[in-house]
Design a protein around this motif. Structure first.
Motif, PDB file in Angstrom:
ATOM      1  N   GLY A 187     -14.950  50.856  -7.322  1.00  0.00           N
ATOM      2  CA  GLY A 187     -15.655  50.948  -6.052  1.00  0.00           C
ATOM      3  C   GLY A 187     -15.914  49.644  -5.328  1.00  0.00           C
ATOM      4  O   GLY A 187     -16.646  49.619  -4.332  1.00  0.00           O
ATOM      5  N   ARG A 188     -15.343  48.526  -5.805  1.00  0.00           N
ATOM      6  CA  ARG A 188     -15.541  47.279  -5.064  1.00  0.00           C
ATOM      7  C   ARG A 188     -14.566  47.220  -3.887  1.00  0.00           C
ATOM      8  O   ARG A 188     -13.626  48.011  -3.813  1.00  0.00           O
ATOM      9  N   ILE A 189     -14.770  46.266  -2.989  1.00  0.00           N
ATOM     10  CA  ILE A 189     -13.840  46.082  -1.858  1.00  0.00           C
ATOM     11  C   ILE A 189     -12.485  45.654  -2.420  1.00  0.00           C
ATOM     12  O   ILE A 189     -12.401  44.705  -3.213  1.00  0.00           O
ATOM     13  N   GLY A 190     -11.423  46.345  -2.013  1.00  0.00           N
ATOM     14  CA  GLY A 190     -10.098  46.072  -2.576  1.00  0.00           C
ATOM     15  C   GLY A 190      -9.468  44.822  -1.976  1.00  0.00           C
ATOM     16  O   GLY A 190      -9.440  44.652  -0.753  1.00  0.00           O
ATOM     17  N   ILE A 191      -8.994  43.905  -2.821  1.00  0.00           N
ATOM     18  CA  ILE A 191      -8.355  42.671  -2.343  1.00  0.00           C
ATOM     19  C   ILE A 191      -6.988  42.510  -3.003  1.00  0.00           C
ATOM     20  O   ILE A 191      -6.706  43.097  -4.049  1.00  0.00           O
ATOM     21  N   ASP A 192      -6.156  41.681  -2.352  1.00  0.00           N
ATOM     22  CA  ASP A 192      -4.822  41.407  -2.904  1.00  0.00           C
ATOM     23  C   ASP A 192      -4.865  40.069  -3.654  1.00  0.00           C
ATOM     24  O   ASP A 192      -5.935  39.517  -3.894  1.00  0.00           O
ATOM     25  N   ASP A 193      -3.648  39.579  -3.981  1.00  0.00           N
ATOM     26  CA  ASP A 193      -3.592  38.362  -4.805  1.00  0.00           C
ATOM     27  C   ASP A 193      -4.172  37.135  -4.123  1.00  0.00           C
ATOM     28  O   ASP A 193      -4.455  36.142  -4.779  1.00  0.00           O
ATOM     29  N   TRP A 194      -4.289  37.172  -2.797  1.00  0.00           N
ATOM     30  CA  TRP A 194      -4.829  36.025  -2.074  1.00  0.00           C
ATOM     31  C   TRP A 194      -6.262  36.282  -1.609  1.00  0.00           C
ATOM     32  O   TRP A 194      -6.749  35.628  -0.698  1.00  0.00           O
ATOM     33  N   LEU A 195      -6.883  37.270  -2.230  1.00  0.00           N
ATOM     34  CA  LEU A 195      -8.282  37.607  -1.949  1.00  0.00           C
ATOM     35  C   LEU A 195      -8.484  38.136  -0.529  1.00  0.00           C
ATOM     36  O   LEU A 195      -9.586  38.110   0.003  1.00  0.00           O
ATOM     37  N   ARG A 196      -7.375  38.633   0.058  1.00  0.00           N
ATOM     38  CA  ARG A 196      -7.501  39.215   1.404  1.00  0.00           C
ATOM     39  C   ARG A 196      -7.741  40.717   1.283  1.00  0.00           C
ATOM     40  O   ARG A 196      -7.313  41.350   0.312  1.00  0.00           O
ATOM     41  N   VAL A 197      -8.354  41.269   2.316  1.00  0.00           N
ATOM     42  CA  VAL A 197      -8.362  42.717   2.459  1.00  0.00           C
ATOM     43  C   VAL A 197      -7.085  43.034   3.232  1.00  0.00           C
ATOM     44  O   VAL A 197      -6.992  42.747   4.420  1.00  0.00           O
ATOM     45  N   PRO A 198      -6.056  43.558   2.574  1.00  0.00           N
ATOM     46  CA  PRO A 198      -4.722  43.565   3.190  1.00  0.00           C
ATOM     47  C   PRO A 198      -4.547  44.522   4.357  1.00  0.00           C
ATOM     48  O   PRO A 198      -3.624  44.348   5.143  1.00  0.00           O
ATOM     49  N   SER A 199      -5.415  45.508   4.505  1.00  0.00           N
ATOM     50  CA  SER A 199      -5.189  46.501   5.556  1.00  0.00           C
ATOM     51  C   SER A 199      -5.642  46.026   6.930  1.00  0.00           C
ATOM     52  O   SER A 199      -5.375  46.679   7.935  1.00  0.00           O
ATOM     53  N   VAL A 200      -6.345  44.903   7.009  1.00  0.00           N
ATOM     54  CA  VAL A 200      -6.813  44.401   8.307  1.00  0.00           C
ATOM     55  C   VAL A 200      -6.512  42.901   8.386  1.00  0.00           C
ATOM     56  O   VAL A 200      -6.128  42.278   7.398  1.00  0.00           O
ATOM     57  N   GLN A 201      -6.726  42.353   9.558  1.00  0.00           N
ATOM     58  CA  GLN A 201      -6.507  40.929   9.742  1.00  0.00           C
ATOM     59  C   GLN A 201      -7.774  40.127   9.505  1.00  0.00           C
ATOM     60  O   GLN A 201      -8.859  40.518   9.941  1.00  0.00           O
ATOM     61  N   ASP A 202      -7.621  38.970   8.874  1.00  0.00           N
ATOM     62  CA  ASP A 202      -8.680  37.953   8.842  1.00  0.00           C
ATOM     63  C   ASP A 202      -9.933  38.345   8.073  1.00  0.00           C
ATOM     64  O   ASP A 202     -11.008  37.782   8.302  1.00  0.00           O
ATOM     65  N   VAL A 203      -9.830  39.312   7.130  1.00  0.00           N
ATOM     66  CA  VAL A 203     -11.005  39.663   6.322  1.00  0.00           C
ATOM     67  C   VAL A 203     -10.689  39.374   4.852  1.00  0.00           C
ATOM     68  O   VAL A 203      -9.623  39.745   4.360  1.00  0.00           O
ATOM     69  N   PHE A 204     -11.601  38.718   4.193  1.00  0.00           N
ATOM     70  CA  PHE A 204     -11.451  38.372   2.784  1.00  0.00           C
ATOM     71  C   PHE A 204     -12.697  38.850   2.039  1.00  0.00           C
ATOM     72  O   PHE A 204     -13.748  39.057   2.657  1.00  0.00           O
TER      73      PHE A 204
END
Lengths: 503, 503
Positions: free
Chosen positions: A354-371
């Motif tokens: 249930g945490r905010i999902g991030i990719d390998d670069w700690l980005r939220v991949p479905s939107v721009q500019d959110v980590f």
């Protein structure tokens, strides 16, 4: 004045708008300013209110201005990022209900007076001086209520507890880059009574509450009119949760009992006891030898270790799953953590757990500019990586990595909103576990320097590790002022004993 | 166990009575024990309850036991007495809602973080170690509700704020000698709104409230959505009362503004102001030259001095008698003091001004074995002496005198109740004013060493007196631990600036 440049300017003459705002403030307690600029910022206002109210806030930045990084949270992750980000390249806006970072490994020590509360708190303004001084950088005492990723805006509400003349009000902040570092909250597992009767151990005000309650119980147990059973109940301190926090607090408490209570509350010293309740194994993430050492030491210092599952919590006792009742005077709840309501309500893909999902670069991949970093963030299942444990060193390492990633993006010209699509991000984030430490009372600690439970490596216990533990902590993100104070606190506790004023 | 010897023993078997008391505690939240001893102690119980309830408490002492001195209060007077009394001769029981003494001259410094709260608080148990250790000496966290002088008994009620599982309960303590040192309370002159909206400056929790509010207002004033007028109001700190407390606090505040706010709240540093309102002359008890110096220094450091009488206090502004309105964000009330409700309700002769009336030996002459010292006590008109001012040095001097008087009485065999009628009391108490000091900001203070306003004598100002002021304070009744901490606090404030975590 330059630092007003991004604040919405009222379109009326200043005296009229000031009095207009002021009188509105008096009537409805919600300050707002009428703006003639940037109408597009308000396209989303209808989501928040059916009134035709327009909120004040910070504009989107212009291309000639510095891009703005908005950080939600003031914990290990957020503060490390704020510290390391390049403020010549970015303006930093930190939004958090807490104006300081809490040095959590030392929090348990403050409950019994080994350390003072202020020694473990580091104001944001000292971690990143630009926030205090630079015109475009701010700290806002507020909570984020929602995130509008399409319009690169966060919606916030101020924290006004302590003021009897101000109601909270809403405002917005436009971001070029958003970093969510809002942390997690203590898990109660749906057990009834925990929120009402137990005290958690994650914030300074928790530690203050614990300290006041402990001293109150010590004093009241000495007053005429208290039966023997009541004395024992009042002075029974129960800790639920056998992880490092629970173990450290039990150790501190038993040390407090053996030294200070014996001297300063001699009348009741035979009544005070500590019980640590854990559902599984205590310190389950540590090496087995260290765990057994810890259990021996705790038992030797008088802590009663109980394996049990708490089923119900009442004002004066808790009930375990086997039906047994445990009367208590002080109940500290230090089990694991889970997603906060803010994170649960964010409409972003989540990781397992249930945490905010991030990719390998700690980005939220479905939107721009959110980590997202720290306890609130977890690798998406699609990355193939496991969600990292909710530890301070994980959060700190992520904050450090993300700051350098953002600095890199900024240098490559991608600092402004929607500009980072083609920037080379470099290496992904890799977490290397450097081991962990826990203290179990005066002069004893565990240092487990293996990289994982199965690996071999150095593991120490006893006085040498206690010394390492103290030195390591003193070199972390704390300022020189607090390093000095922590050392002074330890010295005076050693020489004079702990302070017992019920303040 | 010897230390139980004076507690009422239940007449039933111990297990029955414990569970009886415990179950009664659970039901009615009023613990009591049934006693078969000393029925005469309960002849007065009907004054307190129509129930047939008998309170627990401490018995009258037997002739073979040490006589018991009961001290109500934990301020300058009570603590000095507790410190100096001979505990080989007397048992000491201190009853107070506060378990520590507050070093009031330094309290103003804690509001802005120059000093930490804990550095100005001294636990009772450290002032008089016998209270922590000796079987017959106690500190009870409670208020005295009434005094039964015929039966040499005080009736008390515990303080249980902070506990959600305990209601307050009543108990009694029999005394051989009673010392009332319960202090005074801040005067509001019947002005509406003071209790609700102003903060006094007499206790640590007042200073904590002031500090939190000040930091809250500083942070909120920087959040978007605050109009110019609101910013000015939020950051307008108003102090009512131009005596040493008000002047010292204004000085500390203006120093905080000039140094720390400038650095750490740079965005709003031009909005914050301090106004000191006094009905007559500020520092009226000081030498004229010193008063003018103080006024010049305060004005130079930005404090606005206003002569006016407050007529009404509202949540966001106060109204003066000339009709003008003063908007404020923080209101500190530091005018004079007057008798507390406890003192007003005592059925004992009063001095002019309503304090407990005492004779030249600080006795309450109409009864046996009762004394009064400090702010709550004043010479009876029949003594021909004027009521002494409510100053710390008066209280401390009286505490010292009374301790030696009681020691003298004890040595002459008059320690027990009703035994002191023929003891030679020696010289009466004489107060010699040693001068006074006040600080007015960083490195500046006033030292007025004249014995009275009309006398000649040494009066100093500026840095030399600031140095004397600091040294003098450090040598007073504070322990070595707190001397150390105060010195450390001053040093770190000088090197690192004040701490601004909102804790």
């Amino acid at each position: 004045m330059a630092f007003f440049r991004n604040l919405l300017k009222p379109s009326y003459s200043s005296s009229f708008s000031c009095s207009n705002s002021y009188s509105v403030l008096n009537k409805s307690k919600t300050p707002f300013s009428v703006s003639s600029q940037a109408p597009q910022i308000y396209s989303s206002f209808s989501l928040f209110s059916t009134q035709v109210t327009q909120y004040a806030g910070l504009h989107p930045t212009k291309p000639v201005e510095k891009p703005r990084v908005v950080v939600l949270g003031s914990g290990w992750a957020g503060c490390r990022l704020i510290k390391d980000i390049d403020t010549k390249m970015y303006d930093v806006v930190c939004i958090s209900p807490r104006n300081h970072m809490v040095f959590t490994p030392l929090l348990a020590s403050t409950c019994v007076g080994t350390l003072e509360f202020r020694s473990v708190a580091e104001p944001i303004g000292r971690i990143q001086p630009a926030i205090s001084k630079e015109p475009g950088s701010y700290y806002f005492l507020a909570n984020c209520t929602s995130v509008d990723t399409d319009n690169h805006t966060v919606h916030c509400e101020t924290v006004t507890d302590g003021s009897d003349s101000l109601e909270p009000w809403k405002f917005k902040v436009a971001y070029d880059k958003l970093v969510v570092a809002s942390g997690a909250q203590a898990s109660t597992f749906g057990i009834r009574g925990v929120q009402e009767h137990a005290i958690f151990l994650r914030e300074v005000h928790h530690a203050q509450e614990i300290r006041r309650k402990l001293l109150l119980n010590l004093m009241l147990s000495d007053v005429p009119g208290v039966s023997e059973d009541e004395k024992k109940r009042l002075l029974h301190c129960v800790v639920v949760g056998g992880g490092p926090t629970g173990v450290e607090f039990s150790g501190e408490l038993s040390d407090f009992i053996k030294n200070d209570v014996r001297q300063r509350y001699a009348h009741v010293k035979d009544y005070i006891h500590v019980t640590l309740i854990e559902a599984n194994e205590i310190l389950s993430s540590f090496d087995d030898r260290l765990r057994h050492y810890a259990m021996r030491q705790l038992t030797k210092s008088g802590v009663r270790l109980v394996r049990g599952i708490v089923k119900d919590v009442q004002p004066e006792k808790l009930i375990l799953s086997d039906g047994s009742e445990v009367p208590y005077g002080l109940l500290v709840w230090s089990t694991g953590v889970g997603p906060s309501p803010f994170v649960r309500n964010l409409e972003l893909p989540k990781s397992p757990g249930g945490r905010i999902g991030i990719d390998d670069w700690l980005r939220v991949p479905s939107v721009q500019d959110v980590f997202a970093i720290g306890d609130c963030a977890g690798f998406l299942e699609s990355t193939g990586k496991p969600v990292l444990p909710a530890l301070a060193q994980v959060a700190e390492r992520q904050g450090k990595y993300l700051a350098s990633l953002l600095n890199r993006i900024g240098k490559a010209g991608g600092g402004h909103a929607n500009n980072a699509k083609d920037v080379d991000l470099g290496d992904p984030f890799v977490y290397k576990h450097l081991g962990q430490m826990a203290t179990i009372g005066r002069y004893k600690a565990l240092v487990d320097l293996r990289q994982s439970k199965e690996a071999k490596g150095l593991s120490l216990k006893g006085f040498p590790s206690w010394f390492i533990w103290r030195s390591a902590y003193l070199t972390r993100v704390i300022s020189w002022r607090n390093r000095f104070y922590v050392a002074i606190n330890w010295l005076t506790t050693f020489v004079f004993g702990r302070d017992i004023s019920r303040i």
